[in-house]
Design a protein around this motif. Sequence first.
Motif, PDB file in Angstrom:
ATOM      1  N   THR A   1       0.858  -1.185   0.000  1.00 25.72           N
ATOM      2  CA  THR A   1       0.000   0.000   0.000  1.00 25.72           C
ATOM      3  C   THR A   1       0.890   1.229   0.000  1.00 25.72           C
ATOM      4  OG1 THR A   1      -0.174  -0.088   2.404  1.00 25.72           O
ATOM      5  CG2 THR A   1      -1.954  -1.094   1.150  1.00 25.72           C
ATOM      6  N   ALA A   2       0.490   2.218  -0.796  1.00 27.86           N
ATOM      7  CA  ALA A   2       1.302   3.423  -0.952  1.00 27.86           C
ATOM      8  C   ALA A   2       0.970   4.504   0.078  1.00 27.86           C
ATOM      9  CB  ALA A   2       1.140   3.978  -2.361  1.00 27.86           C
ATOM     10  N   SER A   3      -0.251   4.472   0.623  1.00 25.17           N
ATOM     11  CA  SER A   3      -0.643   5.499   1.587  1.00 25.17           C
ATOM     12  C   SER A   3      -1.523   4.897   2.670  1.00 25.17           C
ATOM     13  CB  SER A   3      -1.384   6.643   0.884  1.00 25.17           C
ATOM     14  OG  SER A   3      -2.682   6.231   0.521  1.00 25.17           O
ATOM     15  N   ALA A   4      -1.760   5.677   3.707  1.00 25.71           N
ATOM     16  CA  ALA A   4      -2.582   5.217   4.824  1.00 25.71           C
ATOM     17  C   ALA A   4      -4.061   5.174   4.463  1.00 25.71           C
ATOM     18  CB  ALA A   4      -2.359   6.113   6.038  1.00 25.71           C
ATOM     19  N   ASP A   5      -4.428   5.738   3.311  1.00 20.89           N
ATOM     20  CA  ASP A   5      -5.824   5.735   2.878  1.00 20.89           C
ATOM     21  C   ASP A   5      -6.104   4.704   1.788  1.00 20.89           C
ATOM     22  OD1 ASP A   5      -6.824   7.794   4.568  1.00 20.89           O
ATOM     23  OD2 ASP A   5      -5.772   9.256   3.324  1.00 20.89           O
ATOM     24  N   GLU A   6      -5.111   3.910   1.434  1.00 26.53           N
ATOM     25  CA  GLU A   6      -5.285   2.887   0.403  1.00 26.53           C
ATOM     26  C   GLU A   6      -5.724   1.577   1.055  1.00 26.53           C
ATOM     27  OE1 GLU A   6      -2.601   0.614  -2.964  1.00 26.53           O
ATOM     28  OE2 GLU A   6      -1.882   2.492  -2.113  1.00 26.53           O
ATOM     29  N   PRO A   7      -6.758   0.921   0.532  1.00 28.32           N
ATOM     30  CA  PRO A   7      -7.213  -0.355   1.113  1.00 28.32           C
ATOM     31  C   PRO A   7      -6.108  -1.411   1.088  1.00 28.32           C
ATOM     32  CG  PRO A   7      -8.841   0.494  -0.414  1.00 28.32           C
ATOM     33  CD  PRO A   7      -7.612   1.337  -0.571  1.00 28.32           C
ATOM     34  N   SER A   8      -6.030  -2.169   2.155  1.00 34.29           N
ATOM     35  CA  SER A   8      -5.012  -3.205   2.306  1.00 34.29           C
ATOM     36  C   SER A   8      -5.628  -4.576   2.062  1.00 34.29           C
ATOM     37  CB  SER A   8      -4.430  -3.148   3.725  1.00 34.29           C
ATOM     38  OG  SER A   8      -3.681  -4.301   4.004  1.00 34.29           O
ATOM     39  N   ASP A   9      -5.074  -5.305   1.092  1.00 31.11           N
ATOM     40  CA  ASP A   9      -5.558  -6.656   0.826  1.00 31.11           C
ATOM     41  C   ASP A   9      -5.317  -7.577   2.016  1.00 31.11           C
ATOM     42  OD1 ASP A   9      -6.409  -5.981  -1.705  1.00 31.11           O
ATOM     43  OD2 ASP A   9      -4.547  -6.617  -2.665  1.00 31.11           O
ATOM     44  N   GLU A  10      -4.212  -7.386   2.719  1.00 27.54           N
ATOM     45  CA  GLU A  10      -3.881  -8.233   3.865  1.00 27.54           C
ATOM     46  C   GLU A  10      -4.826  -8.010   5.043  1.00 27.54           C
ATOM     47  OE1 GLU A  10      -1.626  -6.924   1.920  1.00 27.54           O
ATOM     48  OE2 GLU A  10      -0.454  -8.658   1.328  1.00 27.54           O
ATOM     49  N   ASN A  11      -5.518  -6.870   5.066  1.00 25.01           N
ATOM     50  CA  ASN A  11      -6.402  -6.530   6.182  1.00 25.01           C
ATOM     51  C   ASN A  11      -7.858  -6.406   5.735  1.00 25.01           C
ATOM     52  OD1 ASN A  11      -4.472  -6.065   8.527  1.00 25.01           O
ATOM     53  ND2 ASN A  11      -3.520  -4.941   6.853  1.00 25.01           N
ATOM     54  N   ARG A  12      -8.253  -7.265   4.803  1.00 26.46           N
ATOM     55  CA  ARG A  12      -9.638  -7.351   4.318  1.00 26.46           C
ATOM     56  C   ARG A  12     -10.162  -6.025   3.770  1.00 26.46           C
ATOM     57  NH1 ARG A  12     -12.556 -10.659   9.183  1.00 26.46           N
ATOM     58  NH2 ARG A  12     -11.131 -12.414   9.253  1.00 26.46           N
ATOM     59  N   GLY A  13      -9.308  -5.280   3.092  1.00 20.93           N
ATOM     60  CA  GLY A  13      -9.729  -4.032   2.474  1.00 20.93           C
ATOM     61  C   GLY A  13      -9.745  -2.831   3.397  1.00 20.93           C
ATOM     62  N   MET A  14      -9.348  -2.999   4.646  1.00 22.07           N
ATOM     63  CA  MET A  14      -9.304  -1.898   5.603  1.00 22.07           C
ATOM     64  C   MET A  14      -8.087  -1.021   5.311  1.00 22.07           C
ATOM     65  SD  MET A  14      -8.995  -2.161   9.766  1.00 22.07           S
ATOM     66  CE  MET A  14     -10.696  -2.555  10.065  1.00 22.07           C
ATOM     67  N   THR A  15      -8.251   0.286   5.426  1.00 19.58           N
ATOM     68  CA  THR A  15      -7.109   1.175   5.276  1.00 19.58           C
ATOM     69  C   THR A  15      -6.367   1.273   6.606  1.00 19.58           C
ATOM     70  OG1 THR A  15      -8.270   3.205   5.904  1.00 19.58           O
ATOM     71  CG2 THR A  15      -8.394   2.544   3.571  1.00 19.58           C
ATOM     72  N   LEU A  16      -5.156   1.776   6.551  1.00 18.31           N
ATOM     73  CA  LEU A  16      -4.374   1.946   7.779  1.00 18.31           C
ATOM     74  C   LEU A  16      -5.056   2.949   8.709  1.00 18.31           C
ATOM     75  CD1 LEU A  16      -1.904   1.338   9.483  1.00 18.31           C
ATOM     76  CD2 LEU A  16      -0.616   2.980   8.110  1.00 18.31           C
ATOM     77  N   ASN A  17      -5.611   4.021   8.148  1.00 14.48           N
ATOM     78  CA  ASN A  17      -6.319   5.001   8.985  1.00 14.48           C
ATOM     79  C   ASN A  17      -7.545   4.384   9.653  1.00 14.48           C
ATOM     80  OD1 ASN A  17      -4.535   7.115   8.635  1.00 14.48           O
ATOM     81  ND2 ASN A  17      -5.555   7.833   6.775  1.00 14.48           N
ATOM     82  N   GLN A  18      -8.263   3.512   8.945  1.00 17.67           N
ATOM     83  CA  GLN A  18      -9.397   2.818   9.553  1.00 17.67           C
ATOM     84  C   GLN A  18      -8.924   1.863  10.652  1.00 17.67           C
ATOM     85  OE1 GLN A  18     -10.981   1.021   6.011  1.00 17.67           O
ATOM     86  NE2 GLN A  18     -12.555   2.605   5.757  1.00 17.67           N
ATOM     87  N   GLY A  19      -7.796   1.207  10.427  1.00 16.34           N
ATOM     88  CA  GLY A  19      -7.233   0.315  11.436  1.00 16.34           C
ATOM     89  C   GLY A  19      -6.833   1.066  12.690  1.00 16.34           C
ATOM     90  N   ARG A  20      -6.245   2.233  12.514  1.00 15.20           N
ATOM     91  CA  ARG A  20      -5.852   3.062  13.674  1.00 15.20           C
ATOM     92  C   ARG A  20      -7.076   3.494  14.473  1.00 15.20           C
ATOM     93  NH1 ARG A  20      -1.599   6.575  10.107  1.00 15.20           N
ATOM     94  NH2 ARG A  20       0.186   5.164  10.350  1.00 15.20           N
ATOM     95  N   ALA A  21      -8.128   3.905  13.762  1.00 15.03           N
ATOM     96  CA  ALA A  21      -9.369   4.312  14.444  1.00 15.03           C
ATOM     97  C   ALA A  21      -9.998   3.129  15.180  1.00 15.03           C
ATOM     98  CB  ALA A  21     -10.347   4.902  13.435  1.00 15.03           C
ATOM     99  N   ALA A  22      -9.995   1.964  14.550  1.00 11.33           N
ATOM    100  CA  ALA A  22     -10.560   0.777  15.198  1.00 11.33           C
ATOM    101  C   ALA A  22      -9.741   0.377  16.421  1.00 11.33           C
ATOM    102  CB  ALA A  22     -10.625  -0.383  14.201  1.00 11.33           C
ATOM    103  N   TYR A  23      -8.412   0.513  16.341  1.00 10.13           N
ATOM    104  CA  TYR A  23      -7.573   0.187  17.497  1.00 10.13           C
ATOM    105  C   TYR A  23      -7.887   1.115  18.664  1.00 10.13           C
ATOM    106  CZ  TYR A  23      -3.562  -0.294  20.553  1.00 10.13           C
ATOM    107  OH  TYR A  23      -2.768  -0.469  21.653  1.00 10.13           O
ATOM    108  N   ARG A  24      -8.057   2.403  18.376  1.00 10.02           N
ATOM    109  CA  ARG A  24      -8.408   3.344  19.452  1.00 10.02           C
ATOM    110  C   ARG A  24      -9.784   3.019  20.037  1.00 10.02           C
ATOM    111  NH1 ARG A  24      -5.917   6.896  15.820  1.00 10.02           N
ATOM    112  NH2 ARG A  24      -7.929   7.576  14.963  1.00 10.02           N
ATOM    113  N   ARG A  25     -10.696   2.534  19.202  1.00  7.44           N
ATOM    114  CA  ARG A  25     -12.058   2.248  19.661  1.00  7.44           C
ATOM    115  C   ARG A  25     -12.175   0.906  20.376  1.00  7.44           C
ATOM    116  NH1 ARG A  25     -17.384   1.676  15.899  1.00  7.44           N
ATOM    117  NH2 ARG A  25     -18.871   1.598  17.589  1.00  7.44           N
TER     118      ARG A  25
END
Length: 123
Positions: A78-102
């Motif tokens: 992935t080139a940016s934190a807003d690009e969907p990640s195939d390894e994480n079921r299409g979740m972006t890094l920014n979405q992952g960070r928000a989910a971790y905080r939640r």
Amino acid sequence: MTGLYVPGKGTAQRRLKKRILPKARHDGSPVPCQNAASPPTPGKYPCPCCGCKTFSAPAAGALAYICPVCMWENDLFTASADEPSDENRGMTLNQGRAAYRRFGAVREEFLQYARKPLPEELP
């Protein structure tokens, strides 16, 4: 050895199966857990999602590493934190960070596998 596949359910197939497969034996004694041998060791490099120092290599070189704290699977493609990640079921890094905080993990269903960070892993 030739003729591993023997059609039908005749005696020739049973003889071949006995010759190829070992007989299973279990004496009832408990099997030791291989994962419980050593406590987790902290890494030197921060996870791109939770920031805890759980990576043993920089994120740019940690192919398919899964952070034990947040369960984010490192994605080198992935080139940016807003690009969907195939390894994480299409979740972006920014979405992952928000989910971790939640939730405390990148997905709520991963909480059962995630662990608390060690004191030396905290950002």
